[in-house]
Write a protein that holds these residues in place. Sequence first.
Motif, PDB file in Angstrom:
ATOM      1  N   HIS A 159       0.176   8.490  -2.972  1.00  6.40           N
ATOM      2  CA  HIS A 159      -0.819   9.203  -3.778  1.00  6.40           C
ATOM      3  C   HIS A 159      -1.829   9.914  -2.882  1.00  6.40           C
ATOM      4  CE1 HIS A 159       0.636   7.798  -7.598  1.00  6.40           C
ATOM      5  NE2 HIS A 159       0.624   6.541  -7.163  1.00  6.40           N
ATOM      6  N   GLU A 160      -2.207   9.291  -1.787  1.00  6.88           N
ATOM      7  CA  GLU A 160      -3.144   9.917  -0.855  1.00  6.88           C
ATOM      8  C   GLU A 160      -2.517  11.138  -0.179  1.00  6.88           C
ATOM      9  OE1 GLU A 160      -6.767  10.440   1.094  1.00  6.88           O
ATOM     10  OE2 GLU A 160      -6.229   9.174  -0.607  1.00  6.88           O
ATOM     11  N   ILE A 161      -1.255  11.035   0.195  1.00 10.39           N
ATOM     12  CA  ILE A 161      -0.565  12.179   0.808  1.00 10.39           C
ATOM     13  C   ILE A 161      -0.497  13.343  -0.173  1.00 10.39           C
ATOM     14  CG2 ILE A 161       1.698  12.976   1.602  1.00 10.39           C
ATOM     15  CD1 ILE A 161       2.021  10.180   2.877  1.00 10.39           C
ATOM     16  N   ARG A 163       2.513   2.752  -2.340  1.00 10.22           N
ATOM     17  CA  ARG A 163       2.213   3.607  -3.497  1.00 10.22           C
ATOM     18  C   ARG A 163       0.888   4.338  -3.308  1.00 10.22           C
ATOM     19  NH1 ARG A 163       3.738  -1.585  -6.315  1.00 10.22           N
ATOM     20  NH2 ARG A 163       5.967  -1.357  -6.625  1.00 10.22           N
ATOM     21  N   ASP A 164      -0.123   3.619  -2.803  1.00  8.92           N
ATOM     22  CA  ASP A 164      -1.417   4.253  -2.559  1.00  8.92           C
ATOM     23  C   ASP A 164      -1.311   5.323  -1.481  1.00  8.92           C
ATOM     24  OD1 ASP A 164      -2.538   2.547  -4.431  1.00  8.92           O
ATOM     25  OD2 ASP A 164      -3.044   1.040  -2.910  1.00  8.92           O
ATOM     26  N   ASN A 165      -0.504   5.061  -0.457  1.00  7.33           N
ATOM     27  CA  ASN A 165      -0.323   6.040   0.613  1.00  7.33           C
ATOM     28  C   ASN A 165       0.342   7.310   0.096  1.00  7.33           C
ATOM     29  OD1 ASN A 165      -1.431   4.223   2.378  1.00  7.33           O
ATOM     30  ND2 ASN A 165       0.532   3.527   3.189  1.00  7.33           N
ATOM     31  N   ARG A 223      -2.550  13.928  -2.682  1.00  4.67           N
ATOM     32  CA  ARG A 223      -3.908  14.457  -2.868  1.00  4.67           C
ATOM     33  C   ARG A 223      -4.308  15.348  -1.697  1.00  4.67           C
ATOM     34  NH1 ARG A 223      -8.793  13.779  -1.228  1.00  4.67           N
ATOM     35  NH2 ARG A 223      -8.310  12.040   0.144  1.00  4.67           N
ATOM     36  N   VAL A 224      -4.053  14.907  -0.482  1.00  4.91           N
ATOM     37  CA  VAL A 224      -4.425  15.690   0.694  1.00  4.91           C
ATOM     38  C   VAL A 224      -3.610  16.982   0.771  1.00  4.91           C
ATOM     39  CG1 VAL A 224      -4.362  15.689   3.217  1.00  4.91           C
ATOM     40  CG2 VAL A 224      -5.276  13.721   2.006  1.00  4.91           C
ATOM     41  N   SER A 225      -2.324  16.909   0.435  1.00  5.52           N
ATOM     42  CA  SER A 225      -1.505  18.123   0.501  1.00  5.52           C
ATOM     43  C   SER A 225      -1.952  19.147  -0.542  1.00  5.52           C
ATOM     44  CB  SER A 225      -0.027  17.787   0.318  1.00  5.52           C
ATOM     45  OG  SER A 225       0.208  17.308  -0.981  1.00  5.52           O
ATOM     46  N   LYS A 226      -2.445  18.689  -1.696  1.00  6.58           N
ATOM     47  CA  LYS A 226      -2.979  19.628  -2.680  1.00  6.58           C
ATOM     48  C   LYS A 226      -4.238  20.306  -2.154  1.00  6.58           C
ATOM     49  CE  LYS A 226      -1.280  17.602  -6.946  1.00  6.58           C
ATOM     50  NZ  LYS A 226      -1.628  16.936  -8.206  1.00  6.58           N
ATOM     51  N   GLU A 227      -5.100  19.527  -1.498  1.00  6.12           N
ATOM     52  CA  GLU A 227      -6.316  20.108  -0.929  1.00  6.12           C
ATOM     53  C   GLU A 227      -5.983  21.131   0.148  1.00  6.12           C
ATOM     54  OE1 GLU A 227      -8.814  16.981   0.479  1.00  6.12           O
ATOM     55  OE2 GLU A 227      -9.187  16.181  -1.531  1.00  6.12           O
ATOM     56  N   ASN A 237       0.806  -1.219   0.000  1.00  6.89           N
ATOM     57  CA  ASN A 237       0.000   0.000   0.000  1.00  6.89           C
ATOM     58  C   ASN A 237       0.839   1.269   0.000  1.00  6.89           C
ATOM     59  OD1 ASN A 237      -2.359  -1.508   0.101  1.00  6.89           O
ATOM     60  ND2 ASN A 237      -2.231  -1.667   2.326  1.00  6.89           N
TER      61      ASN A 237
END
Length: 67
Positions: free
Chosen positions: A40-42, A36-38, A44-48, A34
Amino acid sequence: MPRRFVILERIAFALFTMSAIADAMFISYEKSQNFRDNIHEIVRVSKEVSLMYPATGSDPWMPLASG
């Protein structure tokens, strides 16, 4: 110790540290299913968060966090 040796020592230490970090990241990347998924999630959240709190000229730390 001459000045040039101090500079060479700092460069060597920086390269050694960067290679250790890269090695640890590669091992984590290969072992964890996981990871790679983590990552990508980091991202995404940092962009928000960077959109919710835009950088201001008076805050010197915000450009470092969003960069």
